[in-house]
Structure formats: C-alpha cells, structure tokens
Design a protein around this motif. Structure first.
Motif, PDB file in Angstrom:
ATOM      1  N   MET A 163      -4.777  -1.819  12.783  1.00 49.66           N
ATOM      2  CA  MET A 163      -4.569  -0.630  11.956  1.00 49.66           C
ATOM      3  C   MET A 163      -3.553  -0.918  10.852  1.00 49.66           C
ATOM      4  O   MET A 163      -3.805  -0.649   9.679  1.00 49.66           O
ATOM      5  N   SER A 164      -2.387  -1.469  11.227  1.00 55.50           N
ATOM      6  CA  SER A 164      -1.377  -1.785  10.211  1.00 55.50           C
ATOM      7  C   SER A 164      -1.910  -2.806   9.226  1.00 55.50           C
ATOM      8  O   SER A 164      -1.601  -2.755   8.032  1.00 55.50           O
ATOM      9  N   THR A 165      -2.750  -3.743   9.749  1.00 55.27           N
ATOM     10  CA  THR A 165      -3.327  -4.742   8.865  1.00 55.27           C
ATOM     11  C   THR A 165      -4.209  -4.077   7.818  1.00 55.27           C
ATOM     12  O   THR A 165      -4.167  -4.418   6.631  1.00 55.27           O
ATOM     13  N   THR A 166      -4.992  -3.077   8.237  1.00 55.47           N
ATOM     14  CA  THR A 166      -5.842  -2.346   7.296  1.00 55.47           C
ATOM     15  C   THR A 166      -4.999  -1.642   6.234  1.00 55.47           C
ATOM     16  O   THR A 166      -5.287  -1.718   5.037  1.00 55.47           O
ATOM     17  N   ILE A 167      -3.955  -0.949   6.687  1.00 55.34           N
ATOM     18  CA  ILE A 167      -3.098  -0.216   5.758  1.00 55.34           C
ATOM     19  C   ILE A 167      -2.421  -1.178   4.782  1.00 55.34           C
ATOM     20  O   ILE A 167      -2.416  -0.959   3.557  1.00 55.34           O
ATOM     21  N   ASP A 168      -1.825  -2.241   5.308  1.00 59.36           N
ATOM     22  CA  ASP A 168      -1.105  -3.185   4.445  1.00 59.36           C
ATOM     23  C   ASP A 168      -2.043  -3.822   3.427  1.00 59.36           C
ATOM     24  O   ASP A 168      -1.668  -4.009   2.265  1.00 59.36           O
ATOM     25  N   LYS A 169      -3.248  -4.157   3.862  1.00 57.58           N
ATOM     26  CA  LYS A 169      -4.218  -4.751   2.944  1.00 57.58           C
ATOM     27  C   LYS A 169      -4.624  -3.745   1.878  1.00 57.58           C
ATOM     28  O   LYS A 169      -4.673  -4.072   0.676  1.00 57.58           O
ATOM     29  N   ALA A 170      -4.876  -2.495   2.305  1.00 57.56           N
ATOM     30  CA  ALA A 170      -5.286  -1.461   1.346  1.00 57.56           C
ATOM     31  C   ALA A 170      -4.182  -1.151   0.351  1.00 57.56           C
ATOM     32  O   ALA A 170      -4.442  -0.880  -0.829  1.00 57.56           O
ATOM     33  N   PHE A 171      -2.941  -1.207   0.826  1.00 62.98           N
ATOM     34  CA  PHE A 171      -1.827  -0.821  -0.043  1.00 62.98           C
ATOM     35  C   PHE A 171      -1.532  -1.842  -1.137  1.00 62.98           C
ATOM     36  O   PHE A 171      -0.747  -1.562  -2.047  1.00 62.98           O
ATOM     37  N   GLU A 172      -2.154  -3.007  -1.075  1.00 63.69           N
ATOM     38  CA  GLU A 172      -2.014  -3.939  -2.186  1.00 63.69           C
ATOM     39  C   GLU A 172      -2.552  -3.322  -3.476  1.00 63.69           C
ATOM     40  O   GLU A 172      -2.103  -3.654  -4.579  1.00 63.69           O
ATOM     41  N   ALA A 173      -3.491  -2.373  -3.328  1.00 64.77           N
ATOM     42  CA  ALA A 173      -4.085  -1.716  -4.501  1.00 64.77           C
ATOM     43  C   ALA A 173      -3.097  -0.801  -5.212  1.00 64.77           C
ATOM     44  O   ALA A 173      -3.297  -0.464  -6.384  1.00 64.77           O
ATOM     45  N   LEU A 174      -2.045  -0.388  -4.517  1.00 60.95           N
ATOM     46  CA  LEU A 174      -1.071   0.502  -5.140  1.00 60.95           C
ATOM     47  C   LEU A 174      -0.312  -0.173  -6.273  1.00 60.95           C
ATOM     48  O   LEU A 174       0.247   0.511  -7.141  1.00 60.95           O
ATOM     49  N   TYR A 175      -0.292  -1.472  -6.257  1.00 60.06           N
ATOM     50  CA  TYR A 175       0.479  -2.209  -7.259  1.00 60.06           C
ATOM     51  C   TYR A 175      -0.428  -2.966  -8.224  1.00 60.06           C
ATOM     52  O   TYR A 175       0.048  -3.787  -9.013  1.00 60.06           O
ATOM     53  N   ALA A 176      -1.727  -2.669  -8.157  1.00 60.97           N
ATOM     54  CA  ALA A 176      -2.697  -3.237  -9.093  1.00 60.97           C
ATOM     55  C   ALA A 176      -3.119  -2.152 -10.075  1.00 60.97           C
ATOM     56  O   ALA A 176      -3.015  -0.961  -9.787  1.00 60.97           O
ATOM     57  N   SER A 177      -3.604  -2.553 -11.223  1.00 61.72           N
ATOM     58  CA  SER A 177      -3.960  -1.571 -12.248  1.00 61.72           C
ATOM     59  C   SER A 177      -5.461  -1.381 -12.410  1.00 61.72           C
ATOM     60  O   SER A 177      -5.885  -0.501 -13.154  1.00 61.72           O
ATOM     61  N   ASP A 178      -6.269  -2.188 -11.728  1.00 57.72           N
ATOM     62  CA  ASP A 178      -7.724  -2.087 -11.922  1.00 57.72           C
ATOM     63  C   ASP A 178      -8.363  -1.220 -10.848  1.00 57.72           C
ATOM     64  O   ASP A 178      -7.929  -1.194  -9.689  1.00 57.72           O
ATOM     65  N   ASP A 179      -9.417  -0.517 -11.223  1.00 62.00           N
ATOM     66  CA  ASP A 179     -10.113   0.386 -10.302  1.00 62.00           C
ATOM     67  C   ASP A 179     -10.896  -0.370  -9.241  1.00 62.00           C
ATOM     68  O   ASP A 179     -11.112   0.145  -8.136  1.00 62.00           O
ATOM     69  N   ALA A 180     -11.339  -1.570  -9.548  1.00 64.38           N
ATOM     70  CA  ALA A 180     -12.122  -2.330  -8.564  1.00 64.38           C
ATOM     71  C   ALA A 180     -11.281  -2.621  -7.322  1.00 64.38           C
ATOM     72  O   ALA A 180     -11.773  -2.513  -6.182  1.00 64.38           O
ATOM     73  N   THR A 181     -10.016  -2.978  -7.512  1.00 67.02           N
ATOM     74  CA  THR A 181      -9.134  -3.239  -6.371  1.00 67.02           C
ATOM     75  C   THR A 181      -8.926  -1.976  -5.556  1.00 67.02           C
ATOM     76  O   THR A 181      -8.922  -2.001  -4.323  1.00 67.02           O
ATOM     77  N   LEU A 182      -8.758  -0.829  -6.238  1.00 68.63           N
ATOM     78  CA  LEU A 182      -8.576   0.428  -5.526  1.00 68.63           C
ATOM     79  C   LEU A 182      -9.839   0.814  -4.768  1.00 68.63           C
ATOM     80  O   LEU A 182      -9.768   1.300  -3.629  1.00 68.63           O
ATOM     81  N   ASP A 183     -11.024   0.584  -5.346  1.00 70.00           N
ATOM     82  CA  ASP A 183     -12.278   0.902  -4.655  1.00 70.00           C
ATOM     83  C   ASP A 183     -12.429   0.059  -3.395  1.00 70.00           C
ATOM     84  O   ASP A 183     -12.867   0.560  -2.345  1.00 70.00           O
ATOM     85  N   ALA A 184     -12.072  -1.207  -3.483  1.00 67.75           N
ATOM     86  CA  ALA A 184     -12.164  -2.072  -2.303  1.00 67.75           C
ATOM     87  C   ALA A 184     -11.207  -1.603  -1.213  1.00 67.75           C
ATOM     88  O   ALA A 184     -11.549  -1.596  -0.024  1.00 67.75           O
ATOM     89  N   ALA A 185     -10.014  -1.164  -1.607  1.00 69.53           N
ATOM     90  CA  ALA A 185      -9.039  -0.663  -0.635  1.00 69.53           C
ATOM     91  C   ALA A 185      -9.532   0.628   0.008  1.00 69.53           C
ATOM     92  O   ALA A 185      -9.370   0.842   1.219  1.00 69.53           O
ATOM     93  N   ALA A 186     -10.131   1.512  -0.792  1.00 71.86           N
ATOM     94  CA  ALA A 186     -10.666   2.759  -0.244  1.00 71.86           C
ATOM     95  C   ALA A 186     -11.778   2.478   0.753  1.00 71.86           C
ATOM     96  O   ALA A 186     -11.914   3.175   1.769  1.00 71.86           O
ATOM     97  N   SER A 187     -12.577   1.463   0.486  1.00 72.79           N
ATOM     98  CA  SER A 187     -13.648   1.091   1.420  1.00 72.79           C
ATOM     99  C   SER A 187     -13.068   0.633   2.752  1.00 72.79           C
ATOM    100  O   SER A 187     -13.594   0.960   3.830  1.00 72.79           O
ATOM    101  N   LEU A 188     -11.974  -0.138   2.700  1.00 76.75           N
ATOM    102  CA  LEU A 188     -11.310  -0.581   3.931  1.00 76.75           C
ATOM    103  C   LEU A 188     -10.845   0.619   4.760  1.00 76.75           C
ATOM    104  O   LEU A 188     -11.063   0.681   5.977  1.00 76.75           O
ATOM    105  N   LEU A 189     -10.200   1.569   4.120  1.00 76.16           N
ATOM    106  CA  LEU A 189      -9.686   2.741   4.833  1.00 76.16           C
ATOM    107  C   LEU A 189     -10.822   3.610   5.365  1.00 76.16           C
ATOM    108  O   LEU A 189     -10.736   4.155   6.467  1.00 76.16           O
ATOM    109  N   ALA A 190     -11.866   3.763   4.567  1.00 80.95           N
ATOM    110  CA  ALA A 190     -12.993   4.594   4.996  1.00 80.95           C
ATOM    111  C   ALA A 190     -13.673   4.025   6.234  1.00 80.95           C
ATOM    112  O   ALA A 190     -14.188   4.781   7.070  1.00 80.95           O
ATOM    113  N   ALA A 191     -13.646   2.726   6.368  1.00 82.45           N
ATOM    114  CA  ALA A 191     -14.305   2.074   7.498  1.00 82.45           C
ATOM    115  C   ALA A 191     -13.432   2.024   8.746  1.00 82.45           C
ATOM    116  O   ALA A 191     -13.890   1.556   9.803  1.00 82.45           O
TER     117      ALA A 191
END
Length: 376
Positions: free
Chosen positions: A1-29
């Motif tokens: 669980m923490s691994t999912t969150i930590d991986k997804a949160f990398e998108a918080l410091y990126a500026s592109d939408d593709a990274t955020l979409d990939a992170a949202a997919s991780l959380l949704a799953a």
C-alpha cells in the motif's frame, strides 16, 4: 500500500499530465490504498496550517485553479483534520462553515476520475508557499474565548445589514454613517483604556478575500476602510487576499464594513449600468472598473474624515491613538518587510468614475444629516 502511494506521489512533483494519469491508474487499481491516501492528504493540510495557511486561504487557489470536485475533496480533508481538536482558533469555525458540503453524490463514479482529482489537489497543496502567520495553529494553546459577540459588533452588524437591504439610498447613507461612527468611537474607547492601564496586547492580523473581478479596486476599498479604522492592509494579488493588521478590537469591524460597502457598491454599480443601458449606451468592463475605483477613492476620504472628527472630540487621547497607530505600522513592517506599491491597471471611463463617486457620496458618512427611519 505504501509502495503504491509513494510511487503515485512522484506525480505531485512532475508537471506533465501523462505522469499524473499513470499515478491515478495505480491508485485506482489499489482500493487498499484509499485510507493511506486520505491520511497523507490530512498531513498535507496540517503542514499548511503550520506554514501559515487557514481554511479560507486554501479554498481560494483551489477554486481559482481547479474545479468543484477538488473543492469537495479539500472540504473533506479539512473537516477531518480539524475535527481532532477540541477547540479551534478564533475565526476558524466561520471559515469551516463556509466550506463546500461534503456530499457523497459529488464523488466521481469511477475510481480513476476520483484518484485524478485527489492527485491534482495534492499537487497544488504541496506547491503552496509559506505565509506569514496571522494567528495560532489548531492544537496550540489559545487565548480565552470571548463570551459571545461584543455588543458594539452586534450593533454594527445590524446597521450594515439594514443598509444593504434598504431600497432607499438616503437610509443606507445614514445607517452606514452610523456604523462608521460607532467603529471610530470604539477605537477611541480602546485607546482610552490603553492610556489608563497599558496592557501587553499587541496588534494582530486577519486575511480577507480580495478576488477577481476588479480586484485592484476591491483592494483599494479595503485599504481605505482599514486605514480609516487604525489598521493597515497589505494585498497579496497572487493568492487573492489582503492581510489586515491592527488591534483585535478593530479587525472584525473592518471586515464587516468592507464587506458591506462592497455589497452596496456592487448594487449601485448594477443600477448605474441599468440606467446607462436604458439610455441606449452599452456599458463595458472599463465602466465597472472606473466605477469601483472612484467608489473606493471617495469613500476612503469620507471614512477618514469621520474618524478624524470623532477623534477630535477627545484631544487628550490623540497621543494614545498615535501610539497604537505606530504599533500597527511596526507590526505591519515586521510581517511584510518587502511590500511595494503598484500602479492601478484600469481603462478610464469618465461616466463610470462619475457614477462611482456619486455612489460613494450616497453611502455618505458625513455627520449632521437629517436622521431617517432605521438609523438607530
């Protein structure tokens, strides 16, 4: 669980939408990550309290840059984080009451959309800068709570509510004038108490929203109200608020009067536009901007005149008032050592300026006018 969150949160410091979409997919799953996702959000909010933010301050950038669904997520986080404290700082309860309702119906049906909303909100929150603190943080020791609203503030609130509701300009004039006079006399009373028995009280501060449209004119109006009532206002254009610095007894009245004058000015502007349209002339943004600038400029002069007149009735208290003004100025300089002046960006419209000045006169504050119904 923490691994999912930590991986997804990398998108918080990126500026592109593709990274955020990939992170949202991780959380949704990973539904098991939901509780930790909420806990991390509460931690972000708590960090922002410690960095000088308050609930209303967070709402402004979220409303400006994101959407209603993000506001609902923010409201849930703020309510959950603040629910753990037995008491909250002064003015926080009113801010919490104004948050968007936490309605389950507002949550997107699919997990990916919800995760996207959460990540977009968190990305904004982690990028907010530190603000100068204007009060204690939840959980800190708070000053004793006042027993109810001061009688003077209740009277001012009632007068201004009547001024906003009446359809008669002369009545609104008398009611608003009475409210400013009460405020000026209250400041005089506070100065008298301080002169007789100096206390350790120092100036405090509060933030008041100053948002588009016509935010420059609104900031000028707030500055005029604050200055006339022994406070100082510093506008933060980027985050849509002004910080008003002053002694505690003056801060709430300043917010009340500013809010009321803004309501009255907007109503007067709407009536003036209707008259212009009836005459076949189309009104523009420059008309409205010039109207509000003239309204703020003229009211500032008249508010200050009322305060000076009341102060002149007790000349022995002028040194005490001057001492309090110096304390407010020193506190403002301490909080904002790098303030700067800015040019007013406005397209000139002569009719808008004339109508705005006239509206300020109708919200008049001069003494000696014939008293009308409801002025008491």
């Amino acid at each position: 669980m923490s691994t999912t969150i930590d991986k997804a949160f990398e998108a918080l410091y990126a500026s592109d939408d593709a990274t955020l979409d990939a992170a949202a997919s991780l959380l949704a799953a990973d539904p098991a990550a939901d509780a930790e996702l909420a806990r991390r959000g509460e931690a972000f909010v708590r960090t922002l309290w410690e960095r000088g933010w308050q609930p209303a301050d967070l709402v402004r950038p979220v409303r400006r840059d994101l959407a209603d669904e993000h506001l609902r997520v923010l409201a849930a986080l703020v309510r959950s984080e603040t629910a753990r404290y037995p008491t909250l700082p002064h003015r926080w309860r009113a801010q919490l009451d104004e948050l968007e309702p936490d309605r389950a119906a507002g949550r997107p049906a699919d997990r990916f959309s919800y995760a996207t909303n959460v990540l977009e909100l968190y990305r904004l929150l982690v990028r907010l800068p530190r603000l100068d603190a204007v009060g204690p943080v939840p959980g800190e020791k708070l000053p004793p709570a006042a027993a109810g609203e001061p009688r003077m503030l209740t009277r001012i609130r009632a007068l201004l509510a009547k001024a906003e509701a009446t359809g008669y300009p002369e009545e609104a004039e008398a009611l608003t004038a009475k409210a400013q006079e009460l405020m000026a006399r209250h400041s005089l009373d506070e100065a008298s108490l301080a002169a007789g028995a100096p206390s350790p009280e120092t100036p405090g501060a509060l933030r008041i929203g100053v948002e588009p449209p016509y935010e420059q004119a609104k900031a000028i109006l707030l500055d005029a109200v604050a200055t006339a009532n022994h406070c100082r206002a510093v506008w933060n254009e980027a985050y849509g608020f002004s910080t008003v610095v002053g002694f505690e007894a003056d801060l709430d009245p300043v917010e009340l009067l500013y809010t009321s004058l803004l309501v009255q000015g907007t109503s007067a502007m709407t009536r003036a536009e209707a008259e212009q349209r009836a005459g076949g002339r189309k009104r523009t943004k420059s008309f409205r901007q010039s109207f509000l600038l003239a309204y703020a400029n003229r009211l500032g002069t008249r508010l200050s005149a009322t305060s000076r007149r009341v102060a002149a009735e007790a000349p022995t208290l002028l040194p005490a008032l001057a001492s309090r003004d110096l304390a407010v100025t020193a506190r403002t300089d301490e909080l904002f050592p790098e303030t700067r002046s800015t040019r007013v960006r406005a397209a000139w419209d002569e009719e808008g300026w004339t109508h705005g000045a006239s509206a300020a006169d109708r919200a008049g504050l001069a003494p000696g006018r014939k008293r009308v119904r409801g002025a008491e």
